[in-house]
Design a protein around this motif. Structure first.
Motif, short mmCIF file in Angstrom:
data_model
loop_
_atom_site.label_atom_id
_atom_site.label_comp_id
_atom_site.label_asym_id
_atom_site.label_seq_id
_atom_site.Cartn_x
_atom_site.Cartn_y
_atom_site.Cartn_z
N UNK A 36 1.00 -1.02 0.08
CA UNK A 36 0.08 0.07 -0.04
C UNK A 36 1.02 1.37 -0.11
N UNK A 37 1.93 1.09 0.73
CA UNK A 37 2.76 2.36 0.72
C UNK A 37 3.55 2.63 -0.62
N UNK A 38 4.15 1.60 -1.05
CA UNK A 38 4.90 1.71 -2.33
C UNK A 38 3.93 2.10 -3.35
N UNK A 39 2.75 1.61 -3.41
CA UNK A 39 1.66 1.78 -4.41
C UNK A 39 1.39 3.37 -4.29
N UNK A 40 1.47 4.16 -2.99
CA UNK A 40 1.22 5.53 -3.20
C UNK A 40 2.36 6.32 -3.56
N UNK A 41 3.39 5.63 -3.35
CA UNK A 41 5.00 6.33 -3.92
C UNK A 41 5.07 6.05 -5.21
N UNK A 42 4.45 5.32 -6.05
CA UNK A 42 4.79 5.12 -7.30
C UNK A 42 4.39 6.30 -8.02
N UNK A 43 3.36 7.03 -7.84
CA UNK A 43 3.21 8.30 -8.50
C UNK A 43 4.26 9.35 -8.49
N UNK A 44 5.33 9.12 -7.55
CA UNK A 44 6.15 10.28 -7.45
C UNK A 44 7.48 9.70 -8.17
N UNK A 45 7.39 8.49 -8.78
CA UNK A 45 8.31 7.54 -9.52
C UNK A 45 9.61 7.15 -8.54
#
Length: 431
Positions: A36-45
Motif C-alpha cells: 500500500x505504501x509503495x503503491x502511493x509512492x509510485x506516483x512520484x516515480x
C-alpha cells in the motif's frame, strides 16, 4: 517435507503446520502494508524500485505458500508466472503490474493477512485451550503447588484457582479437543483449498500452457519424422539400392559372357548375383523391421516385448497386466520406447536383471522398466532417454525417471489409450 499419510500422525502434525502458516500471515500483513505504501509512492516515480522489490517479495511469499499448501493437500501448485525479460526497472514494474498472476497473489496476500490470521488463530486457540485445561490440574499439583499465588482462571463469574476447581474445566478441554480432532483438519483444508484457487494458474493459463506443449510436441514429432525419413532414404541408398545396382551390373556381365560362349564364368556370376539378391532382401527386411516390427502384428505389444526380452543380453522378465490390443501407432511407439530404454540399460546401467511391467491405470497404458543397476540416470538433452520422452510426447505421453545413486532405476512411461480394444486376439501371458 510433506504431510504424513497416517490420519492420526497427520492430525498431530497439523498444529506445527498451523504455526508456520500463522507466521506467514504475519509476513503477509507486513507485505500488504508495504504494498500500500509503495503503491502511493509510485506516483512520484521514486517508489518504482520499491514497488518492484515488494512485488518480487510477494512472489517469494506466494511461492512459499504454494509449496506449503501443496504439501499439506498432497498436490502440486505450479507457479503461473511468465518469464520476465531483462529490461529497465520501470518496464519490469509495468510487466509485473500487467500480469494477472500478480494481482491474484496480492488478493491472496490480503485474504491471508486477515482471514488467514483468524483461521489459524482460531485453530491454534481451540488446540491451546484443550491442551492447557487438560494439563492445568496436574501443573497446579506438581509445578505450582508451592507458588504463593496460584494460577487463577478468572471467568468473571467464578475463579477456578485450585486443583480441584480446575478439574471442573476438564469437560471444556475435552470438548475443545474433540472439536479440534474432528473438524480442525477439515477447517484448515477448506482454507487451503481457497488458496489453491487463487495461487494456482487459471484455466486460461493452463490452456495456453497446454497449447504450447502440444505445439512443441508437434514440432518435435515433425522433426523426428523428417529425420526418420532421411534415415530410411540413406539406408536404402547406401544399402539395398547399391546392392541392387551391383546386382544389375553382375547380371549384365553374365549376359555378355553367355553371348561370347563362356557359360561357366556366366554361371559363377549368376551365383554371385543370387547371393547379392539374398543380401539385399535381408537388408530390406531389417529396414522394414525397424519401421514396424512384424512381431507386433503377429503377437501384439506384450508378446513383442517377450520376444524382445528373449533376445536381450540381460535377464528380462515381462509382467503383462494389460490384456488389451493397442492401436497400431501407439503400439509401435510404446515398443520402440521400451526397446530404447532397455538399450540404455544395457549400455549404462551395469544391471544384472530387468523387469518390465505393463498395465493400465484408468485410460492410460503404463509401462514400468525396473533395473538393479548403479542408478544416476537422467534425461540429458539429446540423449537416448530424451529421445524416448520426445517420442511419447507425440501421443500426449509422460516419461519419468527415478534413479538415485546406487539404484535401483525405475522408468515410468504413460500413454493415453482410451481407444484400446478389449479382448484382443493376441493376449500375452505374463512371463
Amino acid at each position: 517435507m510433506s504431510m504424513p499419510a497416517n490420519p492420526i500422525t497427520r492430525r498431530l502434525a497439523l498444529p506445527g503446520w498451523s504455526v508456520l502458516r500463522f507466521s506467514l500471515t504475519v509476513v503477509a500483513g507486513v507485505l500488504l502494508v508495504a504494498a500500500i505504501v509503495t503503491g502511493a509512492l509510485v506516483v512520484f516515480w521514486v517508489g518504482i524500485p520499491f514497488a518492484v522489490g515488494v512485488l518480487l517479495a510477494i512472489r517469494v511469499w506466494a511461492n512459499s505458500q504454494r509449496r506449503i499448501i501443496g504439501e499439506q493437500l498432497g498436490v502440486q501448485i505450479p507457479a503461473p508466472y511468465r518469464t520476465r525479460p531483462r529490461t529497465r526497472i520501470d518496464q519490469q514494474a509495468l510487466l509485473l503490474v500487467r500480469e494477472a498472476a500478480t494481482w491474484r497473489d496480492v488478493s491472496w496476500l490480503a485474504i491471508d493477512a486477515t482471514l488467514g490470521f483468524l483461521v489459524n488463530l482460531l485453530y491454534l486457540g481451540v488446540f491451546g485451550v484443550a491442551v492447557y485445561y487438560l494439563v492445568q490440574p496436574l501443573l497446579l499439583v506438581t509445578v505450582f503447588h508451592s507458588a504463593p499465588i496460584p494460577v487463577v482462571n478468572d471467568f468473571g463469574f467464578y475463579d477456578f484457582d485450585t486443583p480441584a476447581k480446575t478439574l471442573m474445566l476438564v469437560p471444556l478441554a475435552l470438548a475443545c479437543g474433540a472439536a479440534w480432532w474432528r473438524w480442525g483438519e477439515l477447517f484448515l483444508r477448506w482454507y487451503s483449498h481457497l488458496g489453491v484457487l487463487l495461487l494456482g494458474p487459471t484455466a486460461k493459463a493452463l490452456l495456453t500452457a497446454r497449447v504450447s506443449e502440444l505445439r512443441l510436441a508437434r514440432d518435435e514429432t515433425a522433426d523426428h519424422a523428417a529425420a526418420e525419413l532421411r534415415r530410411i532414404e540413406r539406408d536404402l541408398h547406401d544399402g539395398a539400392q547399391a546392392r541392387i545396382a551391383a546386382l544389375s551390373l553382375t547380371l549384365g556381365m553374365a549376359e555378355e559372357l553367355l553371348e561370347h560362349g563362356s557359360p561357366d564364368k556366366a554361371a559363377a556370376l549368376v551365383g554371385e548375383a543370387r547371393q547379392a539378391c539374398s543380401d539385399a532382401l535381408e537388408e530390406i527386411r531389417q529396414l522394414v523391421r525397424g519401421i514396424h516390427p512384424p512381431v507386433l502384428a503377429d503377437r501384439g505389444f506384450t508378446g513383442a516385448l517377450q520376444a524382445m526380452a528373449l533376445d536381450h543380453p540381460l535377464p528380462v522378465s515381462v509382467v503383462d497386466r494389460l490384456g488389451d490390443k493397442l492401436p497400431q501407432p501407439l503400439e509401435a511407439a510404446a515398443y520402440f520406447a521400451t526397446n530404447e530404454v532397455l538399450t540404455n540399460i544395457t549400455k549404462h546401467a551395469e544391471a544384472t536383471q530387468v523387469q518390465v511391467i505393463v498395465g493400465r491405470v484408468g485410460h492410460r497404458v503404463v509401462i514400468e522398466v525396473r533395473d538393479d543397476g548403479r542408478g544416476g540416470a537422467d534425461i540429458a538433452p539429446g540423449g537416448g532417454l530424451d529421445g524416448v520422452r520426445r517420442r511419447l510426447a507425440a501421443f500426449d505421453g509422460t516419461f519419468d525417471v527415478s534413479s538415485p545413486e546406487g539404484g535401483p532405476t525405475v522408468v515410468t512411461m504413460g500413454i493415453p489409450a482410451a481407444t484400446a480394444v478389449r479382448g484382443a486376439d493376441h493376449p500375452a501371458e505374463a512371463a
